[in-house]
Design a protein around this motif. Sequence first.
Motif, PDB file in Angstrom:
ATOM      1  N   GLN A  17       0.783  -1.221   0.000  1.00  0.00           N
ATOM      2  CA  GLN A  17       0.000   0.000   0.000  1.00  0.00           C
ATOM      3  C   GLN A  17       0.818   1.276   0.000  1.00  0.00           C
ATOM      4  O   GLN A  17       0.261   2.350  -0.142  1.00  0.00           O
ATOM      5  N   GLY A  18       2.082   1.204   0.227  1.00  0.00           N
ATOM      6  CA  GLY A  18       2.838   2.402   0.481  1.00  0.00           C
ATOM      7  C   GLY A  18       2.987   2.571   1.983  1.00  0.00           C
ATOM      8  O   GLY A  18       3.082   1.602   2.699  1.00  0.00           O
ATOM      9  N   ALA A  19       2.954   3.781   2.497  1.00  0.00           N
ATOM     10  CA  ALA A  19       3.183   4.022   3.918  1.00  0.00           C
ATOM     11  C   ALA A  19       2.126   4.946   4.495  1.00  0.00           C
ATOM     12  O   ALA A  19       2.293   6.161   4.545  1.00  0.00           O
ATOM     13  N   PRO A  20       0.939   4.392   4.903  1.00  0.00           N
ATOM     14  CA  PRO A  20      -0.081   5.215   5.524  1.00  0.00           C
ATOM     15  C   PRO A  20       0.362   5.659   6.917  1.00  0.00           C
ATOM     16  O   PRO A  20       1.351   5.158   7.441  1.00  0.00           O
ATOM     17  N   PRO A  21      -0.379   6.567   7.541  1.00  0.00           N
ATOM     18  CA  PRO A  21       0.009   7.044   8.872  1.00  0.00           C
ATOM     19  C   PRO A  21       0.153   5.896   9.854  1.00  0.00           C
ATOM     20  O   PRO A  21      -0.688   5.002   9.919  1.00  0.00           O
ATOM     21  N   SER A  22       1.235   5.909  10.645  1.00  0.00           N
ATOM     22  CA  SER A  22       1.530   4.789  11.517  1.00  0.00           C
ATOM     23  C   SER A  22       0.536   4.647  12.650  1.00  0.00           C
ATOM     24  O   SER A  22       0.431   3.590  13.253  1.00  0.00           O
ATOM     25  N   ASP A  23      -0.228   5.730  12.999  1.00  0.00           N
ATOM     26  CA  ASP A  23      -1.158   5.650  14.109  1.00  0.00           C
ATOM     27  C   ASP A  23      -2.534   5.168  13.681  1.00  0.00           C
ATOM     28  O   ASP A  23      -3.424   5.011  14.519  1.00  0.00           O
ATOM     29  N   ALA A  24      -2.740   4.905  12.389  1.00  0.00           N
ATOM     30  CA  ALA A  24      -4.029   4.422  11.895  1.00  0.00           C
ATOM     31  C   ALA A  24      -3.899   2.972  11.457  1.00  0.00           C
ATOM     32  O   ALA A  24      -2.932   2.608  10.782  1.00  0.00           O
ATOM     33  N   PRO A  25      -4.856   2.117  11.816  1.00  0.00           N
ATOM     34  CA  PRO A  25      -4.807   0.722  11.350  1.00  0.00           C
ATOM     35  C   PRO A  25      -4.844   0.669   9.827  1.00  0.00           C
ATOM     36  O   PRO A  25      -5.598   1.412   9.188  1.00  0.00           O
ATOM     37  N   HIS A  26      -4.023  -0.166   9.238  1.00  0.00           N
ATOM     38  CA  HIS A  26      -4.040  -0.346   7.797  1.00  0.00           C
ATOM     39  C   HIS A  26      -3.642  -1.778   7.482  1.00  0.00           C
ATOM     40  O   HIS A  26      -2.972  -2.444   8.264  1.00  0.00           O
ATOM     41  N   GLY A  27      -4.090  -2.264   6.331  1.00  0.00           N
ATOM     42  CA  GLY A  27      -3.779  -3.644   5.986  1.00  0.00           C
ATOM     43  C   GLY A  27      -4.686  -4.184   4.911  1.00  0.00           C
ATOM     44  O   GLY A  27      -5.200  -3.446   4.071  1.00  0.00           O
ATOM     45  N   GLN A  28      -4.927  -5.487   4.952  1.00  0.00           N
ATOM     46  CA  GLN A  28      -5.771  -6.147   3.962  1.00  0.00           C
ATOM     47  C   GLN A  28      -6.490  -7.319   4.611  1.00  0.00           C
ATOM     48  O   GLN A  28      -5.968  -7.990   5.501  1.00  0.00           O
ATOM     49  N   VAL A  29      -7.721  -7.541   4.148  1.00  0.00           N
ATOM     50  CA  VAL A  29      -8.556  -8.648   4.619  1.00  0.00           C
ATOM     51  C   VAL A  29      -9.109  -9.363   3.395  1.00  0.00           C
ATOM     52  O   VAL A  29      -9.595  -8.718   2.460  1.00  0.00           O
ATOM     53  N   ALA A  30      -9.007 -10.695   3.372  1.00  0.00           N
ATOM     54  CA  ALA A  30      -9.440 -11.473   2.215  1.00  0.00           C
ATOM     55  C   ALA A  30     -10.368 -12.599   2.655  1.00  0.00           C
ATOM     56  O   ALA A  30     -10.075 -13.322   3.611  1.00  0.00           O
ATOM     57  N   LEU A  31     -11.488 -12.749   1.954  1.00  0.00           N
ATOM     58  CA  LEU A  31     -12.474 -13.785   2.250  1.00  0.00           C
ATOM     59  C   LEU A  31     -12.778 -14.561   0.986  1.00  0.00           C
ATOM     60  O   LEU A  31     -12.911 -13.982  -0.097  1.00  0.00           O
ATOM     61  N   GLY A  32     -12.908 -15.897   1.112  1.00  0.00           N
ATOM     62  CA  GLY A  32     -13.229 -16.716  -0.043  1.00  0.00           C
ATOM     63  C   GLY A  32     -13.533 -18.140   0.366  1.00  0.00           C
ATOM     64  O   GLY A  32     -13.969 -18.398   1.492  1.00  0.00           O
ATOM     65  N   ALA A  33     -13.300 -19.071  -0.536  1.00  0.00           N
ATOM     66  CA  ALA A  33     -13.579 -20.486  -0.294  1.00  0.00           C
ATOM     67  C   ALA A  33     -12.374 -21.318  -0.682  1.00  0.00           C
ATOM     68  O   ALA A  33     -11.587 -20.939  -1.564  1.00  0.00           O
ATOM     69  N   GLY A  34     -12.221 -22.471  -0.019  1.00  0.00           N
ATOM     70  CA  GLY A  34     -11.098 -23.351  -0.310  1.00  0.00           C
ATOM     71  C   GLY A  34     -11.397 -24.784   0.073  1.00  0.00           C
ATOM     72  O   GLY A  34     -12.536 -25.131   0.424  1.00  0.00           O
ATOM     73  N   VAL A  35     -10.381 -25.616  -0.017  1.00  0.00           N
ATOM     74  CA  VAL A  35     -10.499 -27.026   0.357  1.00  0.00           C
ATOM     75  C   VAL A  35      -9.362 -27.393   1.293  1.00  0.00           C
ATOM     76  O   VAL A  35      -8.272 -26.817   1.236  1.00  0.00           O
TER      77      VAL A  35
END
Length: 263
Positions: free
Chosen positions: A22-40
């Motif tokens: 993502q680059g470098a968002p403000p360090s005091d704010a939560p940042h990241g990624q969340v992924a949802l799907g299906a698998g085996v």
Amino acid sequence: MRFILPFVGIGMTCLPSIVVAQGAPPSDAPHGQVALGAGVAPEYDGASDVRLIPFVLADVRWQGISFEFRGLRGRADLASDPRFAIGPVIGARLIRSDADGPVGLLPEIDTAIEAGAFIGYRFGGDRFGQGSLQLDITAVHDVSRTHNGLLATASASYAAVRKPDTFVTVDVQTTWANADYSRTYFGISAADAVRSGLTPYRPGAGMRDVGAGLSAGHYFNRHLGVIARAGATYLIGDVADSPVTDQGGRWQPLGGVTLSYRF
């Protein structure tokens, strides 16, 4: 193949650094990624049949701490260092119930809660991390008294492609398990042998498996993307010689496809 609600854990290194992505968002704010799907995933440890599972991945960085979630396993990286990582791990191992054939006549095994710690280090790589080699060692112990076992996993992952919006990572791993774990999931007592028709078996401590996987992801815009994972482990040692494995299989596949959101 059947659907089951509980999530399963996967390799902890299959997503790129959220800061790189993502680059470098403000360090005091939560940042990241969340992924949802299906698998085996295998129906139980040593099974040949697979079950359909929800596939959940997440990386969130907040106040200098990285929180990583892979299904029912999560860890927190407490080191504020771009290369060195260390922290606690907690996760769950799924129940064995309603199995087909003779294994279904063995005692059911409840969900196990496993806790421990990890340490890792990243070597090389450019400013995005491409070309880097990540080494990790993780040790967990059952704290729920389901199997009372100890497992230690060594893994290595290579960032073949690491761009702001695209990544491809290949990884290998191997796990050692003590006798308590091996006898719970792969052992057969004399009484259980009479009940199931399987041969009595008492495995010891030793290497449990070797495995490899491939993870890839691409973001189509600032927020939305897809992440996919395909991998498998191969049971070795005493657990591979168990009648439980003979009724199932040594190959333990795990994979899935997710829709990812980053913030």
